[in-house]
Design an enzyme around this catalytic site. Structure first.
Site, PDB file in Angstrom:
ATOM      1  CE  LYS A   1      36.881  41.451  40.360  1.00 35.46           C
ATOM      2  NZ  LYS A   1      35.719  41.117  41.216  1.00 35.46           N
ATOM      3  CE1 TYR A  17      36.677  44.233  45.611  1.00 35.83           C
ATOM      4  CE2 TYR A  17      38.731  42.997  45.557  1.00 35.83           C
ATOM      5  CZ  TYR A  17      37.634  43.538  44.905  1.00 35.83           C
ATOM      6  OH  TYR A  17      37.487  43.386  43.541  1.00 35.83           O
ATOM      7  CG  PHE A  77      31.230  38.333  49.353  1.00 40.32           C
ATOM      8  CD1 PHE A  77      32.203  39.252  48.981  1.00 40.32           C
ATOM      9  CD2 PHE A  77      29.916  38.777  49.471  1.00 40.32           C
ATOM     10  CE1 PHE A  77      31.889  40.572  48.745  1.00 40.32           C
ATOM     11  CE2 PHE A  77      29.587  40.117  49.244  1.00 40.32           C
ATOM     12  CZ  PHE A  77      30.582  41.011  48.876  1.00 40.32           C
ATOM     13  NE  ARG A  87      28.732  50.441  38.877  1.00 40.95           N
ATOM     14  CZ  ARG A  87      29.204  49.543  39.730  1.00 40.95           C
ATOM     15  NH1 ARG A  87      30.510  49.382  39.885  1.00 40.95           N
ATOM     16  NH2 ARG A  87      28.374  48.795  40.432  1.00 40.95           N
ATOM     17  CB  THR A 109      28.046  41.999  40.874  1.00 39.74           C
ATOM     18  OG1 THR A 109      28.168  43.411  41.024  1.00 39.74           O
ATOM     19  CG2 THR A 109      29.078  41.298  41.726  1.00 39.74           C
ATOM     20  NE  ARG A 121      31.679  42.097  36.917  1.00 39.80           N
ATOM     21  CZ  ARG A 121      31.466  43.139  37.712  1.00 39.80           C
ATOM     22  NH1 ARG A 121      30.329  43.809  37.627  1.00 39.80           N
ATOM     23  NH2 ARG A 121      32.382  43.494  38.597  1.00 39.80           N
ATOM     24  CG  ASN A 146      32.959  39.539  39.275  1.00 43.16           C
ATOM     25  OD1 ASN A 146      34.150  39.691  39.499  1.00 43.16           O
ATOM     26  ND2 ASN A 146      32.020  40.297  39.823  1.00 43.16           N
ATOM     27  CG  HIS A 156      36.828  46.287  41.061  1.00 41.20           C
ATOM     28  ND1 HIS A 156      35.794  46.278  41.961  1.00 41.20           N
ATOM     29  CD2 HIS A 156      37.409  47.510  41.153  1.00 41.20           C
ATOM     30  CE1 HIS A 156      35.767  47.453  42.592  1.00 41.20           C
ATOM     31  NE2 HIS A 156      36.736  48.210  42.117  1.00 41.20           N
ATOM     32  CD  GLU A 181      37.663  51.184  43.771  1.00 41.52           C
ATOM     33  OE1 GLU A 181      36.943  50.544  44.559  1.00 41.52           O
ATOM     34  OE2 GLU A 181      37.547  51.109  42.519  1.00 41.52           O
TER      35      GLU A 181
HETATM   36  P1  CMP Z   1      33.658  43.544  42.599  1.00 40.74           P
HETATM   37  O1  CMP Z   1      32.967  44.461  41.651  1.00 40.74           O
HETATM   38  O2  CMP Z   1      35.134  43.457  42.522  1.00 40.74           O
HETATM   39  O3  CMP Z   1      33.257  43.968  44.106  1.00 40.74           O
HETATM   40  C1  CMP Z   1      33.243  43.042  45.178  1.00 40.74           C
HETATM   41  C2  CMP Z   1      33.460  41.644  44.731  1.00 40.74           C
HETATM   42  O4  CMP Z   1      33.081  40.643  45.646  1.00 40.74           O
HETATM   43  C3  CMP Z   1      32.612  41.352  43.512  1.00 40.74           C
HETATM   44  O5  CMP Z   1      33.067  42.076  42.398  1.00 40.74           O
HETATM   45  C4  CMP Z   1      32.744  39.838  43.427  1.00 40.74           C
HETATM   46  O6  CMP Z   1      33.968  39.451  42.825  1.00 40.74           O
HETATM   47  C5  CMP Z   1      32.825  39.427  44.917  1.00 40.74           C
HETATM   48  N1  CMP Z   1      31.616  38.780  45.409  1.00 40.74           N
HETATM   49  C6  CMP Z   1      31.559  37.481  45.806  1.00 40.74           C
HETATM   50  N2  CMP Z   1      30.322  37.169  46.228  1.00 40.74           N
HETATM   51  C7  CMP Z   1      29.571  38.296  46.108  1.00 40.74           C
HETATM   52  C8  CMP Z   1      28.211  38.595  46.390  1.00 40.74           C
HETATM   53  N3  CMP Z   1      27.356  37.683  46.884  1.00 40.74           N
HETATM   54  N4  CMP Z   1      27.775  39.859  46.126  1.00 40.74           N
HETATM   55  C9  CMP Z   1      28.632  40.788  45.646  1.00 40.74           C
HETATM   56  N5  CMP Z   1      29.939  40.554  45.362  1.00 40.74           N
HETATM   57  C10 CMP Z   1      30.404  39.305  45.580  1.00 40.74           C
END
Ligand code: CMP
Length: 140
Positions: free
Chosen positions: A11, A51, A59, A87, A93, A104, A114, A117, A128
Site C-alpha cells: 500500500k 474495495y 471507513f 494472511r 488488519t 503489519r 496497514n 492487502h 482480485e
Molecule cells: P484491507 O485488508 O486492504 O481491507 C480493507 C481495508 O480497509 C483494510 O485493509 C484497511 O486498510 C482499511 N480499514 C480502515 N479502517 C478499517 C476498519 N475499522 N476495519 C477494517 N478495515 C479498515
C-alpha cells in the site's frame, strides 16, 4: 495442501517509505513466489471498484482516498496454501492486534495505512488477481 495464488497489494504508506523490498523478503523467506508484480497508481474510481465490497462501511471514503494517494505494488503470490499463509505473514488488519513478526506489526502505521492487502479466500483471490492481471502477465 494445494498450490494457490493470492493477490497482494503493497500500500501507499509502505511504498512511500521504500519498504517494497523488505516486504517482498518476508514473502520469499516463507516460501511464496512472486509470479507477477507491477507498481501502479490507482485512480479513485479504480480504488472504489476494488474495495466495492466495503462500500457501506464508515471507513470506505477514507480508504479509497488513501489507496489512490500514492503508488501501490500489486502482485500475485504463489505457493502451498498461499491465501492463508499470506494472511499469517501479514498479521491482523489492526496493527495493534497483529502478531509479533508479522508485516503489519512491524511496518503498519494504522488500521487504514496497514502496509499490505491480501485476499481473504481462494474465491476472492481469483477475482482480485483477475482485477489486475491477465494470464500472460503471470510467470511461475
Ligand atoms: P484491507 O485488508 O486492504 O481491507 C480493507 C481495508 O480497509 C483494510 O485493509 C484497511 O486498510 C482499511 N480499514 C480502515 N479502517 C478499517 C476498519 N475499522 N476495519 C477494517 N478495515 C479498515
Amino acid at each position: 495442501m494445494a498450490i494457490e495464488r493470492t493477490l497482494s497489494i503493497i500500500k501507499p504508506d509502505a511504498t512511500r517509505r521504500n519498504l517494497t523490498g523488505a516486504i517482498n523478503d518476508r514473502f520469499e523467506k516463507r516460501g511464496l513466489r512472486i509470479v507477477a508484480q507491477k507498481r501502479i497508481r490507482l485512480s479513485p474510481a479504480q480504488a472504489e471498484r476494488f474495495y466495492e465490497v466495503h462500500a457501506q462501511r464508515p471507513f470506505y471514503r477514507d480508504l479509497v482516498a488513501f489507496m489512490s494517494s500514492g503508488p501501490v505494488v500489486v502482485q500475485v503470490l504463489e505457493g502451498e496454501d498461499a491465501v492463508a499463509l499470506n494472511r499469517e505473514i501479514m498479521g491482523a488488519t489492526d496493527p495493534a492486534k497483529a502478531e509479533a513478526g508479522s508485516i503489519r506489526k512491524d511496518f503498519a502505521e494504522s488500521i487504514e495505512a496497514n502496509s499490505v492487502h491480501g485476499s481473504d479466500s481462494p474465491e476472492t483471490a481469483a477475482q482480485e488477481v483477475a482485477f489486475f492481471f491477465s494470464a500472460i502477465e503471470m510467470c511461475p
